[in-house]
Design an enzyme around this catalytic site. Structure first.
Site, short mmCIF file in Angstrom:
data_model
loop_
_atom_site.label_atom_id
_atom_site.label_comp_id
_atom_site.label_asym_id
_atom_site.label_seq_id
_atom_site.Cartn_x
_atom_site.Cartn_y
_atom_site.Cartn_z
N GLY A 189 50.74 30.20 29.96
CA GLY A 189 49.37 30.26 30.44
C GLY A 189 49.15 29.05 31.32
CG ASP B 208 41.78 25.19 23.95
OD1 ASP B 208 41.96 24.08 23.44
OD2 ASP B 208 42.71 25.98 24.21
CG HIS C 255 47.88 23.09 30.61
ND1 HIS C 255 47.94 22.18 29.57
CD2 HIS C 255 48.50 24.21 30.16
CE1 HIS C 255 48.56 22.73 28.54
NE2 HIS C 255 48.91 23.97 28.88
CE LYS D 83 52.91 26.77 19.34
NZ LYS D 83 52.68 26.40 20.76
CG ASN E 10 59.94 19.95 31.05
OD1 ASN E 10 60.49 18.88 30.82
ND2 ASN E 10 59.12 20.53 30.19
CD GLU F 236 46.91 21.57 24.27
OE1 GLU F 236 46.02 22.42 24.45
OE2 GLU F 236 48.12 21.84 24.22
#
Length: 399
Positions: free
Chosen positions: A212, A148, A208, A17, A335, A385
Site C-alpha cells: 500500500g 492511522d 510511504h 502483528k 529499499n 509506527e
C-alpha cells in the site's frame, strides 16, 4: 531497557502483528506475527534477543488464541520484561472524523471504532476483535487506540471535500481521510531532526511506499493533503490497488462488460496495480527483476508507478509553498534505490540531483540524504509506527 514498555498490537483480518516496544528508545524487545487465522495451519512466529521462534497455534484458531499465547507462553517466559509493560497500544486503521488523536480505550471508544467500520470493513472489525482479546488477557492494563487517520485531520476542507453533492459529506461522512498517518507523523519528525529545523518550520513531502502506498504534504508538522481518500484505494499505483482512475470505468465494467460490483471492487483492490499492469507480480522486487530482464509488463508497471508518484510529489508543492525535503519510507521507499532515482529524475525541475553512492547506501534500515549537496534534499528514513504507538500510549496513561 526502561520501565516504559508497551505491547503493540496490529490486528488484520487473518493475522496479528505484535511487538513489545521501549517507548523511550523505540527498541523492540519482542516482535512477532501470528497468521493464517481460521485455517488448519495457524501459526505464531516471534523474535526475542535475536533468536527466532515458531509454534503452531492449533487448527482454526484466531486473535483471541494468539493473544492468549503471547500472554501465557511468550511473556510468561520473560517475567522481568512482562512486569515492565505499562499499556497495550492498538493500531486502528480508520477513526473517521470521530478521532483526531490517540485515546485510552473505553466503551465509548469501542462504539466509535464500530461506527467507523463501514469505512474500513476489512480492518476495523479485526481491530475490535484484538481489543476485546487484549482486554480479556490484560484486564489491569490500560488499552490505547492510535488511529492511522488521525494525523490527517488537520487537512483543510479544500483538500478533503470531494466535488460531489455536499450532503454526501454532511450526512454520510464521504470525504478524504487518508491512511499511513502514524508513519507520516514519525518520518516527518525524524526529517526535521535530520534537517536540524524545528518541526513547526519544516515542510516535507513524505512518500510511504509499500504494497500500500501514499504521499502526504506535511507543513509545519501537520498534514495538509494526502493521496489516499475515503479508503486506501485512491492515489498512487500500489501492489494490487489501481489508485486513481476515471470513476466511469466502474459503470463501463458493470454495464458494458457484465461485472458485478463485488467483482469490480475485487478487481480494483486485489487484481490491479503492479500486478495488473505487469501480469507478473505485485512484489516490487519481482517487478525490478523483470525490468532488469527486459520484461515489457514489468517495465511498464515500474514506469507508471514512478510517473504517478512523481506527479503527486510535484502537485504537493502547491499546499506547502516551500519544500525542505522529499522523504522516502516504507518497504519500497526504504529499499528501492532504482525507484527513488527514477522518481527524482522525473522531478528535475525541482532541482533534485541524486547522489548515486548515497542512494545505493540508504537501504536495509539505513537512513540518510540521497541527493548531492547542491539542490533540493531527498532522504530515506525507515519508518517506526510501533514507536509512535508506544510513545502515545505512555503519554496518555501518564496524563
Amino acid at each position: 531497557m526502561s520501565n516504559n514498555l508497551v505491547l503493540v498490537l496490529n490486528c488484520g483480518s487473518s493475522s496479528l502483528k505484535f511487538a513489545v516496544i521501549d517507548a523511550q528508545t523505540g527498541d523492540d524487545q519482542i516482535s512477532g506475527l501470528a497468521e493464517c487465522f481460521g485455517l488448519e495451519d495457524s501459526r505464531i512466529k516471534w523474535k526475542i534477543n535475536g533468536e527466532k521462534h515458531e509454534a503452531a497455534l492449533g487448527a482454526f484458531t484466531a486473535h483471541r488464541e494468539a493473544v492468549e499465547y503471547i500472554v501465557n507462553k511468550i511473556l510468561a517466559e520473560q517475567p522481568e520484561l512482562a512486569a515492565k509493560i505499562q499499556a497495550v497500544g492498538h493500531r486502528i486503521v480508520h477513526g473517521g472524523e470521530k478521532f483526531t488523536r490517540s485515546v485510552i480505550i473505553d466503551e465509548s471508544v469501542i462504539k466509535g471504532i464500530e461506527d467507523c467500520a463501514s469505512l474500513a470493513p476489512l480492518h476495523n472489525p479485526a481491530h475490535l476483535i484484538g481489543i476485546r482479546a487484549a482486554i480479556a488477557s490484560f484486564p489491569k492494563l490500560p488499552q490505547v487506540a492510535v488511529f492511522d487517520t488521525a494525523f490527517h485531520q488537520s487537512m483543510p476542507d479544500r483538500a478533503y471535500v470531494y466535488a460531489l453533492p455536499y450532503k454526501l459529506y454532511r450526512e454520510h461522512g464521504i470525504r478524504r481521510y487518508g491512511m499511513h498517518g502514524t508513519s507520516h507523523l514519525f518520518v516527518s519528525r525524524e526529517a526535521a531532526k535530520m534537517l536540524n529545523k524545528p518541526i513547526e518550520e519544516t515542510n516535507v513531502i513524505c512518500a510511504h511506499l509499500g504494497n500500500g502506498a501514499s504521499v502526504t504534504a506535511i507543513k509545519g508538522g501537520k498534514s495538509v493533503d494526502t493521496s489516499m481518500g475515503l479508503t486506501p484505494l485512491e492515489g498512487l499505483v500500489m501492489g494490487t490497488r489501481c489508485g486513481d482512475i476515471d470513476p466511469s470505468i466502474i459503470y463501463h465494467l458493470v454495464h458494458q462488460l457484465g461485472y458485478t460490483l463485488e467483482e469490480v471492487n475485487n478487481l480494483m483492490n486485489k487484481q490491479s496495480g503492479l500486478l495488473g499492469i505487469s501480469e507478473l507480480t505485485n512484489d516490487c522486487r519481482g517487478i525490478e527483476e523483470g525490468y532488469a530482464d527486459g520484461h515489457k509488463g514489468a517495465t511498464l508497471a515500474l514506469e507508471i508507478f514512478c510517473y504517478r508518484l512523481a506527479k503527486y510529489i510535484a502537485s504537493y508543492t502547491v499546499p506547502l509553498g516551500r519544500l525542505d525535503a522529499v522523504v522516502f519510507t516504507g518497504g519500497i521507499g526504504e529499499n528501492s534505490d532504482l525507484i527513488r532515482e527514477k522518481v527524482l529524475n522525473m522531478l528535475e525541475i525541482f532541482n533534485f540531483h541524486v547522489d548515486s553512492e548515497r542512494n545505493k547506501a540508504a537501504r536495509f534500515g539505513k537512513k540518510g540524504i540521497i541527493t548531492q549537496d547542491k539542490g533540493t534534499i531527498a532522504m530515506v528514513i525507515p519508518t517506526n509506527e510501533e514507536w509512535v504507538i508506544a510513545e502515545d500510549s505512555i503519554k496518555l496513561i501518564n496524563k
